[in-house]
Structures are given as structure tokens and as C-alpha cells.
Design a protein around this motif. Structure first.
Motif, mmCIF file in Angstrom:
data_model
loop_
_atom_site.group_PDB
_atom_site.id
_atom_site.type_symbol
_atom_site.label_atom_id
_atom_site.label_comp_id
_atom_site.label_asym_id
_atom_site.label_seq_id
_atom_site.Cartn_x
_atom_site.Cartn_y
_atom_site.Cartn_z
ATOM 1 N N TYR A 34 0.844 -1.209 0.000
ATOM 2 C CA TYR A 34 0.000 0.000 0.000
ATOM 3 C C TYR A 34 0.877 1.255 0.000
ATOM 4 C CZ TYR A 34 -4.040 2.956 1.079
ATOM 5 O OH TYR A 34 -5.022 3.909 1.026
ATOM 6 N N TYR A 41 -7.289 11.865 -9.646
ATOM 7 C CA TYR A 41 -7.748 10.605 -9.025
ATOM 8 C C TYR A 41 -9.156 10.794 -8.458
ATOM 9 C CZ TYR A 41 -7.582 6.410 -6.018
ATOM 10 O OH TYR A 41 -7.850 5.196 -5.406
ATOM 11 N N GLN A 42 -9.350 11.871 -7.723
ATOM 12 C CA GLN A 42 -10.673 12.132 -7.107
ATOM 13 C C GLN A 42 -11.768 12.195 -8.171
ATOM 14 O OE1 GLN A 42 -8.888 11.810 -3.703
ATOM 15 N NE2 GLN A 42 -11.085 12.109 -3.832
ATOM 16 N N LYS A 78 -15.227 5.652 -12.075
ATOM 17 C CA LYS A 78 -14.924 4.236 -11.824
ATOM 18 C C LYS A 78 -16.117 3.549 -11.163
ATOM 19 C CE LYS A 78 -13.500 2.992 -7.925
ATOM 20 N NZ LYS A 78 -13.987 2.217 -6.774
ATOM 21 N N ASP A 79 -16.723 4.204 -10.173
ATOM 22 C CA ASP A 79 -17.840 3.561 -9.464
ATOM 23 C C ASP A 79 -19.097 3.478 -10.327
ATOM 24 O OD1 ASP A 79 -16.695 2.739 -7.024
ATOM 25 O OD2 ASP A 79 -16.559 4.829 -6.397
ATOM 26 N N HIS A 112 -18.932 11.300 -3.604
ATOM 27 C CA HIS A 112 -17.924 12.074 -4.347
ATOM 28 C C HIS A 112 -18.528 13.208 -5.167
ATOM 29 C CE1 HIS A 112 -14.291 9.971 -3.239
ATOM 30 N NE2 HIS A 112 -15.040 8.890 -3.149
ATOM 31 N N TYR A 137 -7.175 2.438 -13.831
ATOM 32 C CA TYR A 137 -8.115 1.977 -12.796
ATOM 33 C C TYR A 137 -9.523 1.844 -13.392
ATOM 34 C CZ TYR A 137 -10.136 1.698 -8.047
ATOM 35 O OH TYR A 137 -10.787 1.304 -6.915
ATOM 36 N N SER A 149 -11.183 -2.134 -5.077
ATOM 37 C CA SER A 149 -11.440 -1.001 -4.172
ATOM 38 C C SER A 149 -10.933 -1.273 -2.764
ATOM 39 C CB SER A 149 -12.947 -0.697 -4.113
ATOM 40 O OG SER A 149 -13.635 -1.711 -3.394
ATOM 41 N N SER A 155 -6.858 2.793 4.081
ATOM 42 C CA SER A 155 -6.736 4.256 3.993
ATOM 43 C C SER A 155 -6.976 5.012 5.309
ATOM 44 C CB SER A 155 -7.617 4.817 2.868
ATOM 45 O OG SER A 155 -8.981 4.731 3.175
ATOM 46 N N ILE A 157 -3.579 5.786 6.982
ATOM 47 C CA ILE A 157 -2.708 6.773 6.329
ATOM 48 C C ILE A 157 -3.352 8.163 6.396
ATOM 49 C CG2 ILE A 157 -3.546 6.390 3.956
ATOM 50 C CD1 ILE A 157 -0.791 6.900 2.929
ATOM 51 N N ILE A 158 -4.681 8.210 6.345
ATOM 52 C CA ILE A 158 -5.339 9.523 6.396
ATOM 53 C C ILE A 158 -5.089 10.187 7.751
ATOM 54 C CG2 ILE A 158 -7.623 10.627 6.492
ATOM 55 C CD1 ILE A 158 -8.484 8.810 4.162
ATOM 56 N N ARG A 184 -1.582 11.422 7.842
ATOM 57 C CA ARG A 184 -1.401 12.550 6.930
ATOM 58 C C ARG A 184 -1.944 13.840 7.520
ATOM 59 N NH1 ARG A 184 -4.300 11.021 2.280
ATOM 60 N NH2 ARG A 184 -2.491 9.750 1.748
ATOM 61 N N TYR A 243 -11.655 17.523 3.441
ATOM 62 C CA TYR A 243 -11.975 16.359 2.612
ATOM 63 C C TYR A 243 -11.856 15.058 3.406
ATOM 64 C CZ TYR A 243 -11.513 12.501 -0.603
ATOM 65 O OH TYR A 243 -11.680 11.289 -1.211
ATOM 66 N N ARG A 277 -14.009 10.919 4.953
ATOM 67 C CA ARG A 277 -13.437 9.646 4.503
ATOM 68 C C ARG A 277 -13.204 8.686 5.656
ATOM 69 N NH1 ARG A 277 -15.162 8.398 0.200
ATOM 70 N NH2 ARG A 277 -13.800 6.577 0.281
ATOM 71 N N LYS A 335 -4.179 -2.616 -8.050
ATOM 72 C CA LYS A 335 -4.628 -1.310 -7.523
ATOM 73 C C LYS A 335 -3.517 -0.651 -6.694
ATOM 74 C CE LYS A 335 -7.333 1.957 -5.849
ATOM 75 N NZ LYS A 335 -8.383 1.508 -4.940
HETATM 76 O O1 LIG Z 1 -5.900 9.314 1.044
HETATM 77 C C1 LIG Z 1 -5.628 8.196 0.627
HETATM 78 O O2 LIG Z 1 -4.517 7.675 0.800
HETATM 79 C C2 LIG Z 1 -6.690 7.465 -0.109
HETATM 80 C C3 LIG Z 1 -6.480 6.207 -0.624
HETATM 81 C C4 LIG Z 1 -7.510 5.592 -1.340
HETATM 82 C C5 LIG Z 1 -7.235 4.248 -1.825
HETATM 83 O O3 LIG Z 1 -6.644 3.464 -1.064
HETATM 84 O O4 LIG Z 1 -7.523 3.933 -2.970
HETATM 85 C C6 LIG Z 1 -8.735 6.258 -1.544
HETATM 86 C C7 LIG Z 1 -8.852 7.530 -0.961
HETATM 87 N N1 LIG Z 1 -7.856 8.107 -0.269
HETATM 88 C C8 LIG Z 1 -10.059 8.279 -1.078
HETATM 89 O O5 LIG Z 1 -10.157 9.381 -0.541
HETATM 90 C C9 LIG Z 1 -11.143 7.766 -1.823
HETATM 91 O O6 LIG Z 1 -12.183 8.404 -1.947
HETATM 92 C C10 LIG Z 1 -11.003 6.505 -2.425
HETATM 93 C C11 LIG Z 1 -11.884 5.756 -3.206
HETATM 94 C C12 LIG Z 1 -11.195 4.618 -3.531
HETATM 95 C C13 LIG Z 1 -11.632 3.500 -4.377
HETATM 96 O O7 LIG Z 1 -10.766 2.719 -4.777
HETATM 97 O O8 LIG Z 1 -12.844 3.381 -4.669
HETATM 98 N N2 LIG Z 1 -9.969 4.648 -2.985
HETATM 99 C C14 LIG Z 1 -9.823 5.784 -2.295
#
Ligand SMILES: O=C(O)c1cc(C(=O)O)c2c(n1)C(=O)C(=O)c1cc(C(=O)O)[nH]c1-2
Length: 252
Positions: free
Chosen positions: A18, A48-49, A55-56, A79, A123, A139, A145, A148-149, A152, A170, A174, A209
Motif C-alpha cells: 500500500y 484521481y478524485q 470508476k464507481d 464524491h 483503474y 477497491s 486508507s 494513512i489519512i 497525513r 476532505y 473519509r 490497484k
Molecule cells: O488518502 C488516501 O490515501 C486514499 C487512498 C484511497 C485508496 O486506497 O484507494 C482512496 C482515498 N484516499 C479516497 O479518498 C477515496 O475516496 C477513495 C476511493 C477509492 C476507491 O478505490 O474506490 N480509494 C480511495
């Protein structure tokens, strides 16, 4: 493998692959990047956002079970937002402008790195082309996450005087959304990946991923940390000199 053994194997992928382990994140969270480097991260991650609900929606379009769609569609709402709630894309844009970027420049995606575009597009392509079970499994990085959030947000608030809690708003939502989404996806994968082929395929989807996330940070590191060579057309922070002028006469 039993479903629990599969879960343990998937969690092992997160521990070893990761993006919490990436050197760019270590610098970002330690507060050692400069403002231009933080801007480059925010700018690229906007792409990415922006890609996540696409993607969804792609995943949603492949689900034949209305009950499954009813759960999954919440991700798109989170989102894209709704009449009375800001969505994640808007909040990310607030993050990007909060660190000093121009909103129109960010949403144009003109300054992003080519590798960011390739990785995020990969992706979307993965969830379109691979079996639905693997699309759902991809996913599962969200299992990892919240950790790490938290690191961060703590690190960035302590390390950068130009970052405020409001800028990072933001991430607040999450911390609830990611565990909810990841638990649902994990339960689905554990119940449906029964053969060894399916289990190998969902592990591979999660590894892919992780590679998609890692690649985005590799590109940021190369362009903005060392050797600091942003590709032509990409964002150049204020402290980077303009590129060398083009040669007067092109070689014959
Ligand atoms: O801040 C991060 O490190 C992080 C990682 C990931 C992830 O692991 O894919 C997502 C997000 N944030 C995130 O904010 C988010 O909305 C999200 C959606 C997804 C997904 O794969 O559907 N991953 C992530």
C-alpha cells in the motif's frame, strides 16, 4: 483458502504494497516538502478524485442485482455531492485552492503528470474489463486508507503553516466512508471468491490497484523531489526555473 484466510492474504497485500510505504508520502506526512511540492500532490490527486465516481459508475453499470447497486451508488453520491451536501470532488478542489492553486487550472487537468493520467485511466479500465468480482476487490485498498489519512492529517497540520484543518476537510468524511465501503466490499469478496482461481484473481486485482496508487507517487517523486524533472506541459512550481528554451533550429 477459507474466507478468513483470504482476508488475511488481502491484508498482507496492504501491509507490503500500500502507498503508506511510498517515500513521497513519507516526505509529505513528515512536513518536509515545500509548498510547490504539496501543490503538485494536490493537483495530481484531483485527477484521481475526479476519476473515482467514474470508476464507481462503471462498476454500477455492471451490477445486475438492484440490492448491490443500492449500496454501491452511495459512493458516487459521496464524491459528486447532492443538493444539500458538498461532495468529495468539491472538497478536494477546496484543498487544492487552499494550498494556493487556481481552481480553473486544477479542474482543467492541464498540468497533471502523464503518469497520473495513465494510472487513473488504468483503474477505470480495470473495473470495466475484468470480472465484476475483481472490480469490487480493486477497491479494497480502502481497508488501509483510514490509517494513512490519520497520519497525513496530523503530519500536515503540524508540518505546514499554509495548511489548515479547513483545507483538509476532505479527509474528515473519509474516515467514516472508507471503513463502511471497505467492509462491504470485503464481505462481498469473501463470500463470492470461492475457487482458488477466483481467490488468486482478487488478490491480483488488489495488487494491481496498489501499483496504480504507487505509480502516481513515483511520478510525483521523479518530477518534483528528485531529479525534479517535470515533463513538458506539466505543472511547474514557482521555485522551479522555466524549462530550457527550445533550440533555435530544429535538427534536420
Ligand atoms: O488518502 C488516501 O490515501 C486514499 C487512498 C484511497 C485508496 O486506497 O484507494 C482512496 C482515498 N484516499 C479516497 O479518498 C477515496 O475516496 C477513495 C476511493 C477509492 C476507491 O478505490 O474506490 N480509494 C480511495
Amino acid at each position: 483458502m477459507t474466507p478468513d484466510a483470504l482476508e488475511a492474504r488481502l491484508r498482507q497485500v496492504g501491509e507490503t504494497r500500500y502507498h503508506h510505504l511510498h517515500p513521497f508520502h513519507e516526505l509529505l506526512h513528515a512536513g518536509t516538502l515545500n509548498r510547490g511540492q504539496v501543490q503538485a500532490w494536490a493537483l495530481n490527486r484531483y485527477y484521481y478524485q475526479r476519476g473515482i465516481p467514474i470508476k464507481d459508475a462503471t462498476i454500477l453499470s455492471r451490477m445486475e442485482d438492484p440490492a448491490l447497486r443500492r449500496v454501491w451508488r452511495q459512493r458516487i453520491i459521496d464524491h459528486d455531492g447532492s443538493d444539500d451536501r458538498r461532495g468529495g470532488i468539491e472538497k478536494w478542489l477546496a484543498l487544492a485552492t487552499g494550498v494556493g492553486l487556481d481552481a480553473a487550472y486544477v479542474t482543467s487537468c492541464r498540468g497533471i503528470l502523464p503518469a497520473t493520467r495513465f494510472a487513473v485511466d488504468a483503474y477505470v479500465q480495470l473495473v470495466r474489463e475484468r470480472p465484476l468480482l475483481e472490480a469490487i476487490a480493486s477497491s479494497l485498498t480502502e481497508l488501509f486508507s483510514p490509517g494513512i489519512i490519520s497520519t497525513r492529517v496530523r503530519g500536515m497540520l503540524a508540518g505546514y503553516d499554509f495548511v489548515t484543518a479547513e483545507t483538509l476537510a476532505y479527509f474528515d468524511a473519509r474516515l467514516d466512508q472508507a471503513p463502511r465501503d471497505a467492509e462491504f466490499a470485503l464481505d462481498h469478496v469473501k463470500r463470492h471468491a470461492r475457487t482458488s482461481e477466483q481467490q488468486a484473481a482478487v488478490i491480483d486485482a488488489l495488487e494491481t490497484k496498489c501499483a496504480i496508487l504507487w505509480t502516481q507517487l513515483d511520478a510525483l517523486y521523479f518530477a518534483y523531489v528528485a531529479p525534479r524533472l517535470p515533463p513538458p506541459g506539466a505543472f511547474r512550481p514557482d521555485d522551479l526555473a522555466p524549462p530550457d528554451p527550445a533550440p533555435v533550429a530544429p535538427p534536420r
